[in-house]
Design an enzyme around this catalytic site. Sequence first.
Site, PDB file in Angstrom:
ATOM      1  N   TYR A 155     -30.646   9.346 -10.465  1.00 20.86           N
ATOM      2  CA  TYR A 155     -31.409  10.301  -9.662  1.00 20.86           C
ATOM      3  C   TYR A 155     -31.957  11.354 -10.598  1.00 20.86           C
ATOM      4  O   TYR A 155     -31.236  11.840 -11.490  1.00 20.86           O
ATOM      5  CB  TYR A 155     -30.508  10.961  -8.614  1.00 20.86           C
ATOM      6  CG  TYR A 155     -31.222  12.044  -7.828  1.00 20.86           C
ATOM      7  CD1 TYR A 155     -31.870  11.739  -6.634  1.00 20.86           C
ATOM      8  CD2 TYR A 155     -31.283  13.364  -8.299  1.00 20.86           C
ATOM      9  CE1 TYR A 155     -32.545  12.717  -5.925  1.00 20.86           C
ATOM     10  CE2 TYR A 155     -31.961  14.333  -7.587  1.00 20.86           C
ATOM     11  CZ  TYR A 155     -32.589  14.010  -6.403  1.00 20.86           C
ATOM     12  OH  TYR A 155     -33.271  14.980  -5.712  1.00 20.86           O
ATOM     13  N   GLU A 214     -39.546  14.155  -7.483  1.00 24.07           N
ATOM     14  CA  GLU A 214     -38.262  13.461  -7.394  1.00 24.07           C
ATOM     15  C   GLU A 214     -38.443  11.983  -7.724  1.00 24.07           C
ATOM     16  O   GLU A 214     -39.382  11.346  -7.232  1.00 24.07           O
ATOM     17  CB  GLU A 214     -37.704  13.600  -5.976  1.00 24.07           C
ATOM     18  CG  GLU A 214     -36.329  12.977  -5.798  1.00 24.07           C
ATOM     19  CD  GLU A 214     -35.880  13.010  -4.344  1.00 24.07           C
ATOM     20  OE1 GLU A 214     -35.029  13.840  -4.004  1.00 24.07           O
ATOM     21  OE2 GLU A 214     -36.387  12.198  -3.559  1.00 24.07           O
TER      22      GLU A 214
END
Length: 389
Positions: free
Chosen positions: A108, A196
């Site tokens: 992530y 992101e």
Amino acid sequence: MNIHEYQAKEIFSAFDIPVPRGRVTLTADQVERAAKMMGGHCVIKAQIYAGGRGKAGGVQVVHHPEQAHEAAKEMFGKRLITPQTGPEGLKVRRILVEEAVGIAREFYLSITLDRATSRYCLIASADGGVDIEETAVKHPEKILKLTIDPFTGLRSHQARRIALGLGLKGSLCEDCVQLILNLYRMLLEKDCSLVEINPLVVTKAGWLLAMDGKINFDDNALFRHWEYHDLQDYSQMDPLEINAGKFDLSYIKLTGNIGCMVNGAGLAMATLDVLKENGGEPANFLDVGGGATREKVAEAFKIILQDRDVRGVFVNIFGGIMRCDVIAQGIIEAAAEFHCTLPIMVRMDGSQVEEGKQLLLESGLNVRCVDTLGDGAAGIVKMLAQAEA
Ligand code: GDP
Ligand code: MN
């Protein structure tokens, strides 16, 4: 401002952030052709303004072009419901077809504004993928965080610490450092409030690849990016929010049943607080801003009336630059157009207040006028209870 994954990935590419080969499509036939081009084995991904698609069936691996066609036929036009969409879901009108990639590891990686420090914050985890929210709650120690000093910017040694923290070594670690620096450069140049990548993957062949991409642009910087206008997909947005944007009104949807029309963000916050203290639940708030005209007040009121959750309206306006009689005219015009019989509580004060009240009380609407915020909040809750009784 939101954009689709495929658009985010085009921007990634322009900043040398590697993404899988892919093509955006509008029909099942196009999906089939794209799948053929990728050699049959590929991933088809619903493009909606929300994440959590993987678990909701919006990301599917297929093995032949015909299978891609079938899956796409099923997906197009469907309303995909994920934890981020709300109960109605969002309609799938575009599908991204991408080459399938063998994944060895999923990370992530994001950079977003941290309101507490007023700085950008880089967040990374070696435990990326579709369960990142759960990881953040159950294993906060697995989340790496780095606050970026706006004066020095993000330095390569900081990026390297993150890459090492993800467990990357050697040249892959250096690739990751470069990717993180590119991501930060993109964030600044494109005025993003959020970028992101989840998952950022290491492929079985040993390459870093942004498998998913999310970008939010800072609305306050839109004026210097005219090119963003064409990126917007209005079919993914709440029609009332689009309308509010057209008239330069700030409209925020909430979950209760009382529509709130106010002027000024501070007054809006105070209004919601006092309403809640009195047991009321706001359905939305609409900030008409400083010097609104009668037309603008009318448009604002119409937006509130079109919100299907609204059972009553609370108007809290301080007539400084605005005149209260102009506000009253706007309300009356909008209410007449929509044949509104809902209870309306108006707390106005300031310039031409008596004229404004007079107009409202003579309008034939189900309206009451009060002088203080407390009386208004308590009053609308009571009016609502009486109307439901
Ligand atoms: P999200 O659920 O909306 O965040 O959608 P993602 O784009 O993140 O996709 C969800 C998951 O699908 C990812 O975490 C991957 O595990 C998986 N996935 C996406 N693309 C591929 C691919 O090309 N190959 C494989 N094997 N898995 C993929
Ligand atoms: Mn994702």
